[in-house]
Design an enzyme around this catalytic site. Sequence first.
Site, PDB file in Angstrom:
ATOM      1  N   LYS A  59       0.864  -1.189   0.000  1.00  0.00           N
ATOM      2  CA  LYS A  59       0.000   0.000   0.000  1.00  0.00           C
ATOM      3  C   LYS A  59       0.888   1.223   0.000  1.00  0.00           C
ATOM      4  CE  LYS A  59      -4.441   0.819   0.112  1.00  0.00           C
ATOM      5  NZ  LYS A  59      -5.557  -0.054  -0.268  1.00  0.00           N
TER       6      LYS A  59
ATOM      7  N   ASP B 167      -7.061   4.214  -4.440  1.00  0.00           N
ATOM      8  CA  ASP B 167      -7.705   4.022  -3.137  1.00  0.00           C
ATOM      9  C   ASP B 167      -8.329   5.386  -2.812  1.00  0.00           C
ATOM     10  OD1 ASP B 167      -7.763   1.896  -0.782  1.00  0.00           O
ATOM     11  OD2 ASP B 167      -7.439   3.806   0.187  1.00  0.00           O
TER      12      ASP B 167
HETATM   13  P1  NDP Z   1     -13.038   7.550  -2.455  1.00  0.00           P
HETATM   14  O1  NDP Z   1     -11.973   8.559  -2.250  1.00  0.00           O
HETATM   15  O2  NDP Z   1     -13.588   7.343  -3.799  1.00  0.00           O
HETATM   16  O3  NDP Z   1     -14.258   7.821  -1.462  1.00  0.00           O
HETATM   17  C1  NDP Z   1     -14.088   7.848  -0.080  1.00  0.00           C
HETATM   18  C2  NDP Z   1     -15.405   8.254   0.556  1.00  0.00           C
HETATM   19  O4  NDP Z   1     -15.317   8.108   1.966  1.00  0.00           O
HETATM   20  C3  NDP Z   1     -15.755   9.708   0.302  1.00  0.00           C
HETATM   21  O5  NDP Z   1     -17.147   9.849   0.261  1.00  0.00           O
HETATM   22  C4  NDP Z   1     -15.163  10.421   1.504  1.00  0.00           C
HETATM   23  O6  NDP Z   1     -15.816  11.627   1.835  1.00  0.00           O
HETATM   24  C5  NDP Z   1     -15.386   9.387   2.595  1.00  0.00           C
HETATM   25  N1  NDP Z   1     -14.305   9.474   3.574  1.00  0.00           N
HETATM   26  C6  NDP Z   1     -13.001   9.186   3.389  1.00  0.00           C
HETATM   27  N2  NDP Z   1     -12.296   9.397   4.490  1.00  0.00           N
HETATM   28  C7  NDP Z   1     -13.178   9.830   5.404  1.00  0.00           C
HETATM   29  C8  NDP Z   1     -13.052  10.223   6.744  1.00  0.00           C
HETATM   30  N3  NDP Z   1     -11.870  10.195   7.391  1.00  0.00           N
HETATM   31  N4  NDP Z   1     -14.175  10.612   7.403  1.00  0.00           N
HETATM   32  C9  NDP Z   1     -15.370  10.643   6.764  1.00  0.00           C
HETATM   33  N5  NDP Z   1     -15.545  10.293   5.477  1.00  0.00           N
HETATM   34  C10 NDP Z   1     -14.467   9.893   4.817  1.00  0.00           C
HETATM   35  O7  NDP Z   1     -12.406   6.188  -1.888  1.00  0.00           O
HETATM   36  P2  NDP Z   1     -12.842   4.681  -2.187  1.00  0.00           P
HETATM   37  O8  NDP Z   1     -14.311   4.591  -2.356  1.00  0.00           O
HETATM   38  O9  NDP Z   1     -11.942   4.153  -3.243  1.00  0.00           O
HETATM   39  O10 NDP Z   1     -12.405   3.962  -0.823  1.00  0.00           O
HETATM   40  C11 NDP Z   1     -13.285   3.816   0.279  1.00  0.00           C
HETATM   41  C12 NDP Z   1     -12.822   2.665   1.159  1.00  0.00           C
HETATM   42  O11 NDP Z   1     -12.794   1.455   0.394  1.00  0.00           O
HETATM   43  C13 NDP Z   1     -11.411   2.803   1.732  1.00  0.00           C
HETATM   44  O12 NDP Z   1     -11.373   2.154   2.993  1.00  0.00           O
HETATM   45  C14 NDP Z   1     -10.562   2.013   0.752  1.00  0.00           C
HETATM   46  O13 NDP Z   1      -9.352   1.559   1.323  1.00  0.00           O
HETATM   47  C15 NDP Z   1     -11.499   0.861   0.456  1.00  0.00           C
HETATM   48  N6  NDP Z   1     -11.250   0.110  -0.778  1.00  0.00           N
HETATM   49  C16 NDP Z   1     -11.142   0.741  -1.993  1.00  0.00           C
HETATM   50  C17 NDP Z   1     -10.939  -0.004  -3.135  1.00  0.00           C
HETATM   51  C18 NDP Z   1     -10.918   0.604  -4.494  1.00  0.00           C
HETATM   52  O14 NDP Z   1     -10.827  -0.149  -5.462  1.00  0.00           O
HETATM   53  N7  NDP Z   1     -11.008   1.920  -4.645  1.00  0.00           N
HETATM   54  C19 NDP Z   1     -10.750  -1.463  -3.067  1.00  0.00           C
HETATM   55  C20 NDP Z   1     -10.970  -2.025  -1.755  1.00  0.00           C
HETATM   56  C21 NDP Z   1     -11.178  -1.247  -0.668  1.00  0.00           C
HETATM   57  P3  NDP Z   1     -15.592  12.973   0.958  1.00  0.00           P
HETATM   58  O15 NDP Z   1     -16.362  12.738  -0.315  1.00  0.00           O
HETATM   59  O16 NDP Z   1     -16.152  14.054   1.798  1.00  0.00           O
HETATM   60  O17 NDP Z   1     -14.115  13.060   0.728  1.00  0.00           O
HETATM   61  O1  2IT Z   2      -7.806  -1.822  -0.839  1.00  0.00           O
HETATM   62  C1  2IT Z   2      -7.757  -2.273  -1.998  1.00  0.00           C
HETATM   63  O2  2IT Z   2      -7.905  -3.491  -2.230  1.00  0.00           O
HETATM   64  C2  2IT Z   2      -7.530  -1.344  -3.101  1.00  0.00           C
HETATM   65  N1  2IT Z   2      -7.448  -0.147  -2.864  1.00  0.00           N
HETATM   66  C3  2IT Z   2      -7.368  -1.863  -4.503  1.00  0.00           C
HETATM   67  C4  2IT Z   2      -5.952  -2.310  -4.738  1.00  0.00           C
HETATM   68  C5  2IT Z   2      -5.614  -2.693  -6.158  1.00  0.00           C
HETATM   69  O3  2IT Z   2      -4.421  -2.936  -6.371  1.00  0.00           O
HETATM   70  O4  2IT Z   2      -6.472  -2.745  -7.040  1.00  0.00           O
END
Ligand code: NDP
Ligand code: 2IT
Length: 452
Positions: free
Chosen positions: A130, A170
């Site tokens: 990461k 992420d």
């Molecule tokens: P995005 O940046 O697309 O969205 C994150 C969302 O969560 C936003 O709505 C944001 O609010 C909110 N958020 C983030 N941090 C905080 C915080 N500290 N307090 C309150 N709200 C918060 O990220 P993703 O959707 O990609 O990721 C979301 C989660 O999923 C994370 O835990 C990530 O590690 C996990 N994940 C992501 C993957 C991927 O493929 N993208 C794969 C697997 C897991 P705001 O809009 O106000 O910024």
């Molecule tokens: O938390 C996760 O699994 C991710 N942010 C996606 C990682 C990836 O390499 O696609």
Amino acid sequence: MAVSDHVDLPTFLAGVRKRNPGQPEFVQAVQEVAEDVFDYIADKAVYHEYQILRRIAEPDRVVSFRVCWEDDRGNIRLQRGWRVQNNNAIGPYKGGIRFHASVTESVLKFLAFEQTFKNALTGLPMGGAKGGANFNPKGKSDHEIMRFCQSFMTELYRHVGADVDVPAGDIGVGPREIGYMFGQYKRITNSFTGVLTGKGVEYGGSPIRTEATGYGVAYFLADMFRTRGWDLDGKVAAVSGAGNVALHAAEKLTQLGARVVTLSDSTGFVHDRKGLDAEKLAWLKEHKAGKRASLAGYVAAFPDAEFCPDRRPWGVECDVAVPCATQNELGGDDARELLRNGCVAVVEGANMPCTLEAVHLFKEAGILYAPGKAANAGGVAVSGLEISQNATRRPWTPQQVEDELVKIMARIHDQCAEHGERFGTGRIDYVRGANIAGFKRVADAMLAFGVV
Ligand code: NDP
Ligand code: 2IT
């Protein structure tokens, strides 16, 4: 070889805490895994002798670096960047990059540790890593984002590579940021390789990668429901987050018949009792893209809904809770409230969104509870399929990728069932199943290499 004394779980955890001072997220993630793995390896001396869990819980390396960039007013700005390469026993390092003000070494170490088990569960050859920076993308112009991404990659490029370490997105890193970073890598190295996933389909990205994490979460929930003979039709779902994972989870849950009544962001949560539909989701994707505008604006567009500032959605009555924002966003009090309100399933779209107290409460209550390392693995799984498409230089169709995603999520569910079955109860402990299945695959590869 000398046989080491077998340490017990409290001694092991005390050592983890001592070696990682000021890193509570990392210690939390290791504890959650160690609770199950210690039980599993109690009668398997070889894993103790080779200190496998201790070695997985010590990253192969942590690279930290300075990221300098210039804002639109000509000010020189400084951020700290990291790449944590946790373990490459079963394949090149793989895992996302996070840009958020809250990023610390502890957060990235916990994410890289979790990623190691998650990637093993996909069945694809990917190790765990990461990276990220304590950079806040909010309020930055497109050019500032570009300059930051270029500066970040100008250091990162020497630590990554298609056969070495393949980052992706992420929090705060989506297709736009991946595009800027890929462009800079290509320029510095003069090579067009699959060094990143989540790329645009025009330049080697996989169809369905953007949707994959959220879609996979919904498919995993449907698989869990099937074990109880239920379906999602008419079930009320409370989703948190409003980013990539949350919006695509909400989209697929809606397609599978559920009524998604909440979303949240860093400013509060929206309660829409009628439920999201395709029109509302299209509006939300547009509203959140790039600028990450507050969800408060939703009520102006859809006046039946309510916006609750500075709150999370866990007090809303629901059948299913789907936390998709960030770590530790659902604590013990939230868990008690969900259970009181009759919630029957919690499926993690985010990484470690539930505190250890919440996890223990869900397990004790015997509801369906899926940890992120199983339920959100669809994103990295499709990243793995993107690597295959890049290596063979043959793109797949969206249908091929989604069919494969469905199969991979079902296989992850089967592994959880195999290793997490609570004999005599007919219930599956998904945390235990995911931890043991992921551990076993990585551990057996490490045993094959001896002491390295
Ligand atoms: P995005 O940046 O697309 O969205 C994150 C969302 O969560 C936003 O709505 C944001 O609010 C909110 N958020 C983030 N941090 C905080 C915080 N500290 N307090 C309150 N709200 C918060 O990220 P993703 O959707 O990609 O990721 C979301 C989660 O999923 C994370 O835990 C990530 O590690 C996990 N994940 C992501 C993957 C991927 O493929 N993208 C794969 C697997 C897991 P705001 O809009 O106000 O910024
Ligand atoms: O938390 C996760 O699994 C991710 N942010 C996606 C990682 C990836 O390499 O696609």
